[in-house]
Design a protein around this motif. Structure first.
Motif, PDB file in Angstrom:
ATOM      1  N   LEU A  25       0.808  -1.221   0.000  1.00 49.48           N
ATOM      2  CA  LEU A  25       0.000   0.000   0.000  1.00 49.48           C
ATOM      3  C   LEU A  25       0.844   1.275   0.000  1.00 49.48           C
ATOM      4  CD1 LEU A  25      -2.714  -1.129   2.595  1.00 49.48           C
ATOM      5  CD2 LEU A  25      -2.765  -1.324   0.097  1.00 49.48           C
ATOM      6  N   ILE A  49       2.544   5.996  -2.035  1.00 44.83           N
ATOM      7  CA  ILE A  49       1.099   5.711  -2.072  1.00 44.83           C
ATOM      8  C   ILE A  49       0.541   5.956  -3.474  1.00 44.83           C
ATOM      9  CG2 ILE A  49      -1.164   6.495  -1.230  1.00 44.83           C
ATOM     10  CD1 ILE A  49       0.226   6.926   1.532  1.00 44.83           C
ATOM     11  N   ALA A  52       0.977   2.929  -5.468  1.00 42.06           N
ATOM     12  CA  ALA A  52       0.357   1.714  -4.918  1.00 42.06           C
ATOM     13  C   ALA A  52      -0.874   1.308  -5.725  1.00 42.06           C
ATOM     14  CB  ALA A  52      -0.015   1.952  -3.460  1.00 42.06           C
ATOM     15  N   PRO A  53      -1.227   0.042  -5.699  1.00 43.56           N
ATOM     16  CA  PRO A  53      -0.544  -1.034  -4.970  1.00 43.56           C
ATOM     17  C   PRO A  53       0.731  -1.493  -5.693  1.00 43.56           C
ATOM     18  CG  PRO A  53      -2.424  -1.946  -6.144  1.00 43.56           C
ATOM     19  CD  PRO A  53      -2.442  -0.452  -6.379  1.00 43.56           C
ATOM     20  N   GLU A  80       0.015  -5.796   3.413  1.00 39.50           N
ATOM     21  CA  GLU A  80      -0.547  -4.752   4.276  1.00 39.50           C
ATOM     22  C   GLU A  80       0.412  -4.459   5.430  1.00 39.50           C
ATOM     23  OE1 GLU A  80      -4.538  -5.691   5.486  1.00 39.50           O
ATOM     24  OE2 GLU A  80      -5.063  -6.380   3.470  1.00 39.50           O
TER      25      GLU A  80
END
Length: 162
Positions: A25, A49, A52-53, A80
């Protein structure tokens, strides 16, 4: 390719780029990621971010913010934040980081223990996997890999596996 092992801080080594054992993430809360964000700035996390992913087995480059490096390589060892990781995920993360570093023409990279903090992988398993992946990697541009950790047990495990 030269492998150097140092007991110390990832943020103080002399390398072109450093590796963050990330999550898919791009969140940088705890462990090494938290330290990189605290000293490098929140923009590093924002950039991660945005990408991400990030699949395990892939890696991305962000800026290094306030840090002295040319960038931070984010190589996920878990999907995660704070998930337990595995030897295979660490191997994929190390391979992805080395591949990206080499493709981007950096000559030196520093890696901390991968997956050994919040990922809870035993240090001896991580060390063996990391050393084997580094030795198996055929670099075109990468000349030096620095393994650096504040944890004496991690440093010892690398030395025993080298």
């Amino acid at each position: 390719m030269h492998i150097q092992i140092i007991k110390g801080s990832l943020l103080e080594v002399d390398a072109d780029v450093i590796v963050n054992p990330a999550n898919s993430l791009g969140l940088m809360g705890g462990g090494v990621a938290g330290v990189i964000k605290r000293f490098g700035g929140k923009e590093i996390e924002k950039e991660a971010i945005r990408e991400a992913p990030i699949e395990i087995g892939n890696a991305i480059l962000t800026s290094a913010g306030n840090l002295k490096f040319k960038g931070v390589i984010h190589a996920p060892t878990m999907e995660e934040p704070a998930m337990a990781t595995t030897e295979e995920k660490v191997r994929k993360a190390v391979r992805a980081a080395l591949k990206l570093v080499d493709e981007l023409d950096f000559e030196s990279v520093a890696l901390p223990g991968m997956g050994t903090g919040v990922g809870r992988l035993p240090k001896d398993i991580s060390a063996r996997a990391m050393i084997e992946e580094i030795k198996a990697f055929s670099a075109k541009n990468l000349k030096k890999v620095i393994l650096v950790d504040l944890d004496e047990e991690m440093v010892k495990a690398w030395r025993e596996n080298l």
